[in-house]
Motif scaffolding. Structure first.
Motif, PDB file in Angstrom:
ATOM      1  N   TYR A   1       0.639  -1.112   0.162  1.00 23.57           N
ATOM      2  CA  TYR A   1       0.372  -0.301  -0.165  1.00 23.57           C
ATOM      3  C   TYR A   1       0.663   1.311   0.546  1.00 23.57           C
ATOM      4  O   TYR A   1       1.828   1.326   0.306  1.00 23.57           O
ATOM      5  CB  TYR A   1      -0.995   0.346   1.265  1.00 23.57           C
ATOM      6  CG  TYR A   1      -2.725   0.032   1.006  1.00 23.57           C
ATOM      7  CD1 TYR A   1      -2.628  -1.356   0.618  1.00 23.57           C
ATOM      8  CD2 TYR A   1      -3.178   1.165   1.042  1.00 23.57           C
ATOM      9  CE1 TYR A   1      -4.947  -1.200   0.730  1.00 23.57           C
ATOM     10  CE2 TYR A   1      -4.731   1.149   0.571  1.00 23.57           C
ATOM     11  CZ  TYR A   1      -5.365   0.114   0.883  1.00 23.57           C
ATOM     12  OH  TYR A   1      -5.990   0.142   0.215  1.00 23.57           O
TER      13      TYR A   1
ATOM     14  N   HIS B   1     -11.585  -4.057   4.768  1.00 27.01           N
ATOM     15  CA  HIS B   1     -10.843  -3.877   5.134  1.00 27.01           C
ATOM     16  C   HIS B   1     -11.336  -2.561   5.982  1.00 27.01           C
ATOM     17  O   HIS B   1     -12.247  -1.727   5.087  1.00 27.01           O
ATOM     18  CB  HIS B   1      -9.164  -3.987   5.379  1.00 27.01           C
ATOM     19  CG  HIS B   1      -8.946  -3.677   3.624  1.00 27.01           C
ATOM     20  ND1 HIS B   1      -9.130  -3.959   2.423  1.00 27.01           N
ATOM     21  CD2 HIS B   1      -8.637  -2.505   3.500  1.00 27.01           C
ATOM     22  CE1 HIS B   1      -8.829  -2.997   1.732  1.00 27.01           C
ATOM     23  NE2 HIS B   1      -8.196  -2.022   2.282  1.00 27.01           N
TER      24      HIS B   1
ATOM     25  N   HIS C   1      -9.458   1.564   7.032  1.00 28.24           N
ATOM     26  CA  HIS C   1      -8.155   1.840   7.495  1.00 28.24           C
ATOM     27  C   HIS C   1      -8.072   3.365   8.251  1.00 28.24           C
ATOM     28  O   HIS C   1      -9.312   4.278   8.257  1.00 28.24           O
ATOM     29  CB  HIS C   1      -6.939   2.630   6.255  1.00 28.24           C
ATOM     30  CG  HIS C   1      -6.981   1.726   4.973  1.00 28.24           C
ATOM     31  ND1 HIS C   1      -5.638   1.596   4.810  1.00 28.24           N
ATOM     32  CD2 HIS C   1      -7.679   1.288   4.064  1.00 28.24           C
ATOM     33  CE1 HIS C   1      -5.869   0.614   3.880  1.00 28.24           C
ATOM     34  NE2 HIS C   1      -7.337   0.642   3.546  1.00 28.24           N
TER      35      HIS C   1
ATOM     36  N   HIS D   1     -13.174  -0.007   3.141  1.00 31.09           N
ATOM     37  CA  HIS D   1     -12.237   0.145   1.355  1.00 31.09           C
ATOM     38  C   HIS D   1     -13.076  -1.447   1.547  1.00 31.09           C
ATOM     39  O   HIS D   1     -12.855  -2.723   1.748  1.00 31.09           O
ATOM     40  CB  HIS D   1     -10.941  -0.470   0.976  1.00 31.09           C
ATOM     41  CG  HIS D   1     -10.807  -0.286   0.546  1.00 31.09           C
ATOM     42  ND1 HIS D   1      -9.280  -0.672   0.053  1.00 31.09           N
ATOM     43  CD2 HIS D   1     -11.238  -0.499  -0.264  1.00 31.09           C
ATOM     44  CE1 HIS D   1      -9.246  -0.470  -1.383  1.00 31.09           C
ATOM     45  NE2 HIS D   1     -10.541  -0.372  -2.124  1.00 31.09           N
TER      46      HIS D   1
HETATM   47 NI    NI Z   1      -7.930  -0.178   1.429  1.00 31.24          NI
END
Ligand code: NI
Length: 647
Positions: free
Chosen positions: A389, A440, A442, A601
């Motif tokens: 990422y 997921h 963040h 996400h």
């Molecule tokens: Ni993501």
């Protein structure tokens, strides 16, 4: 020794990050005085900021406060961690303390060493062979933090561990994330540098379809883009003096640490002849990425990218014309490797100005008189690569007194295998070969030590209420903003409520504006989300900061990290939940606010093979800090005639 700093330095230099020479000096002094052996590793060497009161009281020409390095030492022979303060001014160790049970963040060289040693492990090789993978040069062993998952893991928490994910390339340069070697994990001990065990949950296919995204792989590029050029023929409008920036009426220091990346210090705004304080320190206080799939490999993916990986140390070297456009100034960052050698990152911080569309406009429709001002913003940014990422961290300063924080998310989603026969519940199939990416989040936490016209500030929650129909509201139209003073740490723990138009404001009760109200700044949340993991889950216990969007604490210099000093393999409860357990008063105190920013996400096909930029952020906006729009003196574009005509 670095004696030169002893005498007079500019106030801004007190907060400048350690130079390479200072890192070497600190490591040298410590190694000699403590007789550190070859097994000692340096998990962090950075500035120990001088006390706030000394920084605020300091005037150039006076004797500077002591310049100190904070050093984290991991003794590889026994796995114990020590914290040292080393005086660069006096050339001696000021303190040396055992950090009981602490597991320092993962060091860059440990990644390489783990990958190399894992590939040598016979059991790991055997597991690859079972999957038809024999070319180890193409295998990518990706070390993830091990986390903490309870006492079922035996004595894992007594070791210094990484857990690997495995990918393979089909040829050199191929995107490995297109080819996850799923259900295979090596648990690796970083002190013994050995694989502790191989967890093989069964052989599943390795998707073979390529996922390459470079122009060479894509082929035909679109041909209808004409050049766009940003020029500032007279140079930028900001001044850079060491690490201090002056731009428009703003003045601040851009610091940088391996753990937090960019740190803003001492942000002030010149209002007439007053230099007004707004923010003493702003930093990324933690971030974590929990994944939503209960699969035995996936549920352990919960990286704390700041506290476990040192996101600042993962900063890219930026390139002109690529990462930032226009008239750019860069600052280098100097990290330390695990041997204590300075590790410079060239052009780590990008500083530039951007045109940001309109600042204000009004047409007097009766006379045709038009008044237009264009908005210019100053940007301080860096981009970190954390394995698959990329995170870009951007601080924006505006001419109307607004400060904005934005995270930009790109890179490659973390992939796995799922049967292509059915739609996976906990994520998204990316192709018909079973390439899969789990859902997921963040979750970022930003620590903001606001000092609105001084240190003693108070915090309010403000939301809007509808007035019920009655004698005060006979027509049913009435609604009003309702402020509530937050007197203690527990009262301040809140979540966003966009239907109630909730925001939080920090005011100085002793400084009043033109209408007699206390001057302040408000935190405006943009989109946000809470963790979906259960409160009992290990990840939520370890990332307690993420359960609330807003926290406030009285200033304490040792409270810097939302998940605690050492989140790596930590059981949880540390950081904000611990800081706030005594419910300290925060009214008319030197208050620090903490904001948790969630970016959710749900993976899309369009995120593959490289993700178009996603954005998350918040704003700090003056609210009664000025007596009116402070940007009236921003000149109209092209001088007073152009865009400013009568009709
Ligand atoms: Ni993501």
């Amino acid at each position: 020794m670095a004696q030169t700093r002893r005498s007079s330095v500019a106030a801004a230099d007190l907060l400048a990050p350690l130079t390479g020479e200072e890192i070497s000096a600190a490591v040298g002094i410590l190694t000699e005085e403590r007789e550190l052996g070859a097994k000692s590793r340096f998990a962090g060497v950075y500035l120990n900021e001088p006390p706030k009161e000394k920084v605020l009281a300091y005037k150039s020409g006076e004797e500077a406060p002591e310049r100190e390095a904070f050093v984290i030492v991991l003794d590889g022979s026994n796995g114990e961690t020590y914290e040292a303060l080393v005086s660069l001014t006096q050339g001696k160790v000021n303190s040396w303390e055992h950090a009981e049970g602490a597991q320092p963040s993962i060091m860059l060289d440990e990644f390489d060493e783990c990958e190399r040693a894992t590939k040598e492990d016979p059991e790991f090789r055997e597991a690859l062979k079972k999957r038809g993978i024999t070319n180890l040069d193409l295998v990518c062993v990706e070390p993830w933090s091990a986390g903490f998952y309870g006492d079922d893991d035996g004595d894992d928490d007594k070791r210094r561990l990484l857990r690997t994910l495995v990918y393979t390339r089909l040829e050199p340069g191929d995107n490995p994330y297109a080819h996850p070697v799923d259900d295979l994990v090596a648990v690796f001990d970083l002190n013994s540098m050995k694989v502790v065990r191989v967890e093989d949950f069964g052989v599943v296919p390795v998707p073979q379809e390529k996922g390459n995204y470079t122009p060479e792989a894509v082929g035909q590029m679109r041909e209808d883009l004409k050049p766009i050029e940003i020029t500032q023929p007279e140079g930028p409008s900001f001044e850079l003096n060491g690490h201090e920036i002056s731009w428009q009426k703003w003045r601040f220091v851009v610091g940088f640490t391996p753990r937090e990346g960019i740190v803003l210090h001492n942000v002030t705004y010149r209002d007439g002849d007053r230099e007004r304080s707004v923010l003493y320190r702003a930093s990324l206080a933690e971030m974590v990425v929990p994944y939503g799939d209960p699969d035995p490999v996936q549920y352990r993916k919960n990286a704390f990218d700041a506290g476990e990986y040192n996101i600042g140390a993962l900063a890219n070297s930026l390139e002109l014309g690529c990462d930032c456009l226009g008239e750019i100034r860069y600052l280098d960052a100097v990290m330390a490797d695990s041997r204590g050698n300075p590790l410079p990152i060239k052009n780590a911080i990008c500083l530039h100005e951007e045109d940001f569309g309109l600042l204000s406009k009004h047409t007097d429709f009766r006379t045709g008189q038009v008044d237009v001002r264009r908005s210019r913003r100053f940007v301080a940014s860096f981009i970190a690569t954390v394995a698959n990422y990329e995170y870009g961290f951007y601080w924006y300063f505006y001419q109307d007194g607004t400060i904005e924080f934005e995270v930009k998310l790109t890179g490659i989603v973390s992939t796995a295998y799922a049967s292509p026969e059915e739609s996976p519940k906990y994520g998204q199939l990316l192709n018909k070969e079973g390439l899969y990416a789990p859902i997921h989040q963040h979750l970022f936490n930003v620590r903001l030590d606001l000092d609105i016209d001084g240190r003693e500030n108070s915090v309010y929650e403000v939301h809007t209420e509808a007035e019920p129909i009655g004698s005060e509201n006979p027509h049913g139209n009435a609604f009003f903003a309702k402020p509530t003073l937050l007197k203690s740490e527990k009262e301040a723990q809140q979540v966003v409520d966009s239907m109630a138009a909730r925001y939080w404001k920090v005011v100085n009760p002793s400084v009043k504006n033109a209408v007699g109200e206390p001057v302040g700044y408000k935190l405006i949340p943009h989109g946000n989300v809470l963790p979906f993991a259960q409160p009992e889950s290990h990840i939520v216990k370890r990332a307690g900061f993420a359960t609330k969007h807003f926290w406030a604490t009285p200033y304490k210099p040792s409270e810097l990290y939302a998940a605690g000093d050492y989140p790596n393999q930590h059981r949880g409860g540390s950081g904000l939940p611990e800081y706030t357990k005594d419910d300290r008063p925060i009214e008319n105190e030197d208050v620090v606010i903490w904001y948790t920013l969630g970016s959710h996400h749900t993976v899309r096909l369009e995120d593959w093979p490289v993700m178009p930029m996603q954005y998350a952020g918040f704003k700090l906006q003056p609210i009664g800090f000025f007596d009116q729009n402070p940007s009236l003196d921003v000149p109209p574009p092209g001088g007073n005639g152009h865009c400013h005509h009568g009709g």
